[in-house]
Design a protein around this motif. Sequence first.
Motif, PDB file in Angstrom:
ATOM      1  N   MET A 136      -9.996  23.911  34.070  1.00 54.01           N
ATOM      2  CA  MET A 136      -8.788  23.652  34.865  1.00 54.01           C
ATOM      3  C   MET A 136      -7.601  23.320  33.958  1.00 54.01           C
ATOM      4  O   MET A 136      -6.480  23.754  34.193  1.00 54.01           O
ATOM      5  CB  MET A 136      -9.030  22.484  35.834  1.00 54.01           C
ATOM      6  CG  MET A 136     -10.001  22.798  36.945  1.00 54.01           C
ATOM      7  SD  MET A 136      -9.377  24.037  38.096  1.00 54.01           S
ATOM      8  CE  MET A 136      -8.338  23.012  39.144  1.00 54.01           C
ATOM      9  N   GLY A 137      -7.858  22.562  32.899  1.00 57.64           N
ATOM     10  CA  GLY A 137      -6.785  22.245  31.955  1.00 57.64           C
ATOM     11  C   GLY A 137      -6.253  23.503  31.290  1.00 57.64           C
ATOM     12  O   GLY A 137      -5.044  23.675  31.123  1.00 57.64           O
ATOM     13  N   GLY A 138      -7.164  24.400  30.943  1.00 51.20           N
ATOM     14  CA  GLY A 138      -6.753  25.640  30.280  1.00 51.20           C
ATOM     15  C   GLY A 138      -5.842  26.477  31.165  1.00 51.20           C
ATOM     16  O   GLY A 138      -4.805  26.971  30.723  1.00 51.20           O
ATOM     17  N   ILE A 139      -6.218  26.635  32.429  1.00 47.96           N
ATOM     18  CA  ILE A 139      -5.393  27.419  33.352  1.00 47.96           C
ATOM     19  C   ILE A 139      -4.013  26.780  33.527  1.00 47.96           C
ATOM     20  O   ILE A 139      -2.980  27.445  33.418  1.00 47.96           O
ATOM     21  CB  ILE A 139      -6.082  27.524  34.739  1.00 47.96           C
ATOM     22  CG1 ILE A 139      -7.373  28.312  34.642  1.00 47.96           C
ATOM     23  CG2 ILE A 139      -5.140  28.159  35.768  1.00 47.96           C
ATOM     24  CD1 ILE A 139      -7.181  29.788  34.437  1.00 47.96           C
ATOM     25  N   ALA A 140      -3.992  25.455  33.763  1.00 45.43           N
ATOM     26  CA  ALA A 140      -2.719  24.775  34.001  1.00 45.43           C
ATOM     27  C   ALA A 140      -1.798  24.921  32.792  1.00 45.43           C
ATOM     28  O   ALA A 140      -0.602  25.198  32.928  1.00 45.43           O
ATOM     29  CB  ALA A 140      -2.969  23.301  34.312  1.00 45.43           C
TER      30      ALA A 140
ATOM     31  N   VAL B 234       4.558  17.748  38.516  1.00 43.62           N
ATOM     32  CA  VAL B 234       3.767  18.839  39.089  1.00 43.62           C
ATOM     33  C   VAL B 234       2.288  18.625  38.760  1.00 43.62           C
ATOM     34  O   VAL B 234       1.419  18.772  39.624  1.00 43.62           O
ATOM     35  CB  VAL B 234       4.246  20.212  38.547  1.00 43.62           C
ATOM     36  CG1 VAL B 234       3.293  21.318  38.973  1.00 43.62           C
ATOM     37  CG2 VAL B 234       5.654  20.523  39.028  1.00 43.62           C
ATOM     38  N   ALA B 235       2.014  18.253  37.488  1.00 43.45           N
ATOM     39  CA  ALA B 235       0.629  18.035  37.070  1.00 43.45           C
ATOM     40  C   ALA B 235       0.018  16.869  37.843  1.00 43.45           C
ATOM     41  O   ALA B 235      -1.153  16.903  38.238  1.00 43.45           O
ATOM     42  CB  ALA B 235       0.573  17.758  35.569  1.00 43.45           C
TER      43      ALA B 235
ATOM     44  N   LEU C 237      -6.184  13.412  34.467  1.00 42.70           N
ATOM     45  CA  LEU C 237      -5.624  13.133  33.139  1.00 42.70           C
ATOM     46  C   LEU C 237      -5.513  14.413  32.309  1.00 42.70           C
ATOM     47  O   LEU C 237      -4.526  14.621  31.603  1.00 42.70           O
ATOM     48  CB  LEU C 237      -6.487  12.095  32.411  1.00 42.70           C
ATOM     49  CG  LEU C 237      -6.483  10.691  33.041  1.00 42.70           C
ATOM     50  CD1 LEU C 237      -7.461   9.776  32.308  1.00 42.70           C
ATOM     51  CD2 LEU C 237      -5.071  10.093  33.017  1.00 42.70           C
ATOM     52  N   ASN C 238      -6.517  15.288  32.414  1.00 52.05           N
ATOM     53  CA  ASN C 238      -6.472  16.496  31.586  1.00 52.05           C
ATOM     54  C   ASN C 238      -5.342  17.423  32.042  1.00 52.05           C
ATOM     55  O   ASN C 238      -4.716  18.086  31.228  1.00 52.05           O
ATOM     56  CB  ASN C 238      -7.817  17.238  31.613  1.00 52.05           C
ATOM     57  CG  ASN C 238      -7.966  18.190  30.436  1.00 52.05           C
ATOM     58  OD1 ASN C 238      -7.405  17.943  29.364  1.00 52.05           O
ATOM     59  ND2 ASN C 238      -8.695  19.280  30.629  1.00 52.05           N
ATOM     60  N   LEU C 239      -5.045  17.456  33.335  1.00 52.83           N
ATOM     61  CA  LEU C 239      -3.920  18.280  33.789  1.00 52.83           C
ATOM     62  C   LEU C 239      -2.596  17.732  33.248  1.00 52.83           C
ATOM     63  O   LEU C 239      -1.689  18.499  32.924  1.00 52.83           O
ATOM     64  CB  LEU C 239      -3.879  18.354  35.321  1.00 52.83           C
ATOM     65  CG  LEU C 239      -4.936  19.232  35.996  1.00 52.83           C
ATOM     66  CD1 LEU C 239      -4.623  19.426  37.471  1.00 52.83           C
ATOM     67  CD2 LEU C 239      -5.057  20.598  35.319  1.00 52.83           C
ATOM     68  N   MET C 240      -2.488  16.397  33.118  1.00 54.44           N
ATOM     69  CA  MET C 240      -1.266  15.826  32.540  1.00 54.44           C
ATOM     70  C   MET C 240      -1.153  16.214  31.054  1.00 54.44           C
ATOM     71  O   MET C 240      -0.077  16.566  30.581  1.00 54.44           O
ATOM     72  CB  MET C 240      -1.254  14.301  32.665  1.00 54.44           C
ATOM     73  CG  MET C 240      -1.652  13.739  34.022  1.00 54.44           C
ATOM     74  SD  MET C 240      -0.291  13.596  35.202  1.00 54.44           S
ATOM     75  CE  MET C 240       0.724  12.362  34.447  1.00 54.44           C
ATOM     76  N   PHE C 241      -2.284  16.123  30.330  1.00 51.44           N
ATOM     77  CA  PHE C 241      -2.259  16.550  28.930  1.00 51.44           C
ATOM     78  C   PHE C 241      -1.928  18.039  28.819  1.00 51.44           C
ATOM     79  O   PHE C 241      -1.194  18.463  27.933  1.00 51.44           O
ATOM     80  CB  PHE C 241      -3.617  16.292  28.259  1.00 51.44           C
ATOM     81  CG  PHE C 241      -3.681  14.960  27.608  1.00 51.44           C
ATOM     82  CD1 PHE C 241      -3.039  14.740  26.391  1.00 51.44           C
ATOM     83  CD2 PHE C 241      -4.347  13.905  28.209  1.00 51.44           C
ATOM     84  CE1 PHE C 241      -3.072  13.497  25.805  1.00 51.44           C
ATOM     85  CE2 PHE C 241      -4.385  12.661  27.624  1.00 51.44           C
ATOM     86  CZ  PHE C 241      -3.744  12.442  26.416  1.00 51.44           C
TER      87      PHE C 241
END
Lengths: 448, 448
Positions: B325-329, B361-362, B396-400
């Motif tokens: 999910m982090g990679g896509i975002a 947004v994240a 947290l990973n989406l924010m990063f």
Amino acid sequence: MANSEAESRVLRLRAALDSGRWAPVKRQLASLNPSEVAKLLAALPERERNLVWEMVDPADDGQVLLHLPEDVRDGLIRQMDTAELVAAAEDLDIDDLADFVDSLPETVTREVMRALSDADRARLEAVLIHEPDTAGGLMNTDTVTVRPDVSLEVVMRYLRMRGELPAHTDALFVVDRYGVYLGRLALDRILTRDPASTVTEVMDRDSEALAVDMSERDVAQEFESSDLVSAAVVGSDRKLVGRVTVDDVVDVIRADAEHNLLSMAGVDEDEDLFAPVRRAARRRALWLGINLCSAFLAARVVGLFEATIQQVVALAVLMPIVASMGGIAANQIVALMVRGLALGQIGAGNTGALLRKEMLVALINGLLWGLVVAGVTSWWFDSPTLGFVIGLALLLNLMFAAMAGLLVPLMLRRLGLDPALAGSVIVTTITDVMGFFLFLGLGTLILL
Amino acid sequence: MANSEAESRVLRLRAALDSGRWAPVKRQLASLNPSEVAKLLAALPERERNLVWEMVDPADDGQVLLHLPEDVRDGLIRQMDTAELVAAAEDLDIDDLADFVDSLPETVTREVMRALSDADRARLEAVLIHEPDTAGGLMNTDTVTVRPDVSLEVVMRYLRMRGELPAHTDALFVVDRYGVYLGRLALDRILTRDPASTVTEVMDRDSEALAVDMSERDVAQEFESSDLVSAAVVGSDRKLVGRVTVDDVVDVIRADAEHNLLSMAGVDEDEDLFAPVRRAARRRALWLGINLCSAFLAARVVGLFEATIQQVVALAVLMPIVASMGGIAANQIVALMVRGLALGQIGAGNTGALLRKEMLVALINGLLWGLVVAGVTSWWFDSPTLGFVIGLALLLNLMFAAMAGLLVPLMLRRLGLDPALAGSVIVTTITDVMGFFLFLGLGTLILL
């Protein structure tokens, strides 16, 4: 650095805005053309954007709106009243107006139609009946035509009487008395040939007219391959209906390229970088949701091997490597396929050869990096068997990645969908699932 | 379907090739323009390509080579002898020749230079001294100039004497006796204004000339924002040195867009889809190797938590979800940033606002999908605590990911590198490493 001029403009404008002095803002805006104003507006956060928009010369409103990304344009249109919108629409060319009308609320469209002269309304309707992504939707109706039997001398007299030509007129179109397209008469030929010669003698008959229902992508390819500035558009009866000019084609090329770039990464092409948070979040949520489903699918596959992982934790540590290498390899091919399909290089005639080639490339890189991974793993975990398992899994996953990267874009296109959608999510799901399955499956077979 | 015509052409040609009948192949080739022949060649596997190349009309060789992707061009050039190359070069315009010379072996370049007339050699050298990615490198020297004090009548007489104008001449350039650029005189004005008026009265003084060292990207933006067909190029002394035409600008836009698309996916932009296997494998190996290092880094992070995984195998099952999910975002944001930077919309003036927006947004998408993941996980593993851990790690990973997606392209650009390099490998490494670290770290803290 490139773009530094544009950057410093935004900086200066924001400084002026922050200081609350409107005079310098207005002065700066007045020195820009509509497309530059549009770029500036698109680069401003929403609050500043609305302030600056109020200060744009109303005579430029139409042109500025036209140059904005759809998202930004819709935001500004929502704040304008009908009278302002009608005024903005009145200053546009017919082809631009046709684009613009698509963004307007129904009621405003009717007002705009009413405000037009009868002739303009008829011309607008002539453009609106065509699909927006065809030659008919791109064209303008401002053609200047001449008859084949007159002399250049007469053409020149006519042009002087007529006055100013429409922008991007590099040629007049030659038509017979029924309006059927015969060829084009380039301006430079009028200027360089003997004024006594007739249009028939001088005109270019070889330049093909575009069919009104030709797709805009094909129009762009025709412009690129024949280096055109303008081209005639004809109906099925060969009668001239309008012309497409290179400035609109440049927009098509740019939009097409952006579309590929963004949709490979799972973003909506109309998304404005400075869109309000809520809208941006909603637009990106879709792909994140789809990816979440695909990630759960991959997790399910890993879950099948819980017992194996319990016994050999190293498998859990190493499994992301196999999946990630497959993802990169597949995306490399997807990008090449998206470009090749956009350029019309890929078809039934060569997919077989392509697939053979990509499988061979995958085999070579699989052997190379498989050996490297096997070596590093054997040393790290002191287990040549584990090294063998991961090397083999990597090799096999790269072969699957090659197939997926090649076939998924082709399949999407066969289904009439956008091949770029294969990027990130779809292809990565396949390589993740296969990567985990191959590695953990081989691990279970060989290590336990 | 789009491209069907191009496809069927390739199909027909391959059928003719397979049957070994050369006459229809030659006939088909003769009906195509050089750019279409180039497209065809690029879409053929190597063996067929070389066969067809032999059959191309030698008079078109130069133009065809010019329209080919670099990789394909180099392959064909390697098979031609010096005499053929010199003959091909002789048919090209100076600006095209300048591009072409870059692909030639040193010895052939010298031959080509010797074969040129003194005037042409001087002109070629005038273009070659400029960097290829500037206005000077793009320009042609075939300008047609007039003096400001003559009448349009005289200009027309001069043009008739001179004969044919260079392609894409929509305007003559007005210069003083020292060659200093004063403005442009559009062809349609010559045709529509009173022949007795002087050039000074009719010419357009507002149209700015391009500086010879302007970057080609800025040149393209200028053409797009002012809808130009041709523009004058001047040296630092304001003297006219050449002109850039829209056909070359279209190539720049196309190449720039392809570059972004491919380099985001970790492919070399010059890679030819039909390149020989060995070359393709070598070119893709680099990014795969870099990605392998980054994947080992991620594996090292997972390895830190081996003891935790041993006790809670569910963590291994679920960890790919957080990373993916982090990679896509992050890649969504990288794609938007690459487009925004290419369009000059992003600068010091608005990065702060952008970062705030992307973090919000994240946060929204992190809360939304974090809750979904938490719910599904709680149910699947019957453990609300595990659900809480993965939900929080995802948020947290989406924010990063948002920070990485925004800041890495900016940093690359600050370093003078290509922002699109942030795509796939670099940003994905960050989101993988952070994803595993956050999830397994939180798991260790909370679950054990």
